[in-house]
Scaffold this motif. Sequence first.
Motif, short mmCIF file in Angstrom:
data_model
loop_
_atom_site.label_atom_id
_atom_site.label_comp_id
_atom_site.label_asym_id
_atom_site.label_seq_id
_atom_site.Cartn_x
_atom_site.Cartn_y
_atom_site.Cartn_z
N GLN A 32 16.33 26.59 -7.78
CA GLN A 32 15.36 27.21 -8.68
C GLN A 32 14.07 27.53 -7.93
OE1 GLN A 32 14.75 24.66 -12.07
NE2 GLN A 32 16.86 24.85 -12.76
N ARG A 35 14.65 30.56 -5.64
CA ARG A 35 14.71 31.81 -6.41
C ARG A 35 13.32 32.25 -6.87
NH1 ARG A 35 20.37 30.38 -9.43
NH2 ARG A 35 21.73 31.46 -7.94
N THR A 42 18.08 38.62 -4.42
CA THR A 42 19.13 37.98 -5.20
C THR A 42 19.75 36.88 -4.34
OG1 THR A 42 19.61 40.03 -6.36
CG2 THR A 42 21.33 38.35 -6.39
N ILE A 43 19.65 35.65 -4.84
CA ILE A 43 20.24 34.51 -4.14
C ILE A 43 21.37 33.97 -5.01
CG2 ILE A 43 19.87 32.20 -3.20
CD1 ILE A 43 16.92 32.96 -2.79
#
Length: 139
Positions: A32, A35, A42-43
């Motif tokens: 989290q 990101r 975009t992970i």
Amino acid sequence: MNIQIINGPNLNLLGVREKSIYGDSSFESYLQDLRKRYANITINYYQSNVEGEIINKLHEVGFTVDGIVINAGAYTHTSVAIGDAIAGIKAPVIEVHISNVYKREEFRHKSLLAANCKGVIAGFGLDSYRLAIENLVNG
């Protein structure tokens, strides 16, 4: 940019197992944070305890993502097949380890993946993943 993180066996237990080695954070909570930090990237995340599933994921994403960060856990030291899968794909792959494997048991000093990876990052805790992403982003 699209980055795939792949974690191998026992990494689903981060934050629970061997806290003196791996810390007390789950990977999901760290993800989290990653990101949020890299909101423009975009992970994607995948974890499996099964060697063949890791190979299948490498084959699935290895021609479409911009980079892969892999912590294959103990498979790093035993899996010729994962090393071959990395060699066979297009995306650059960075091998990471949470602990400094060179301060641990002798068998952990040999990686069967590293020769097919762009590089290896070890010993910086969960921050090893961020360092790998930084390299993929900044080339």
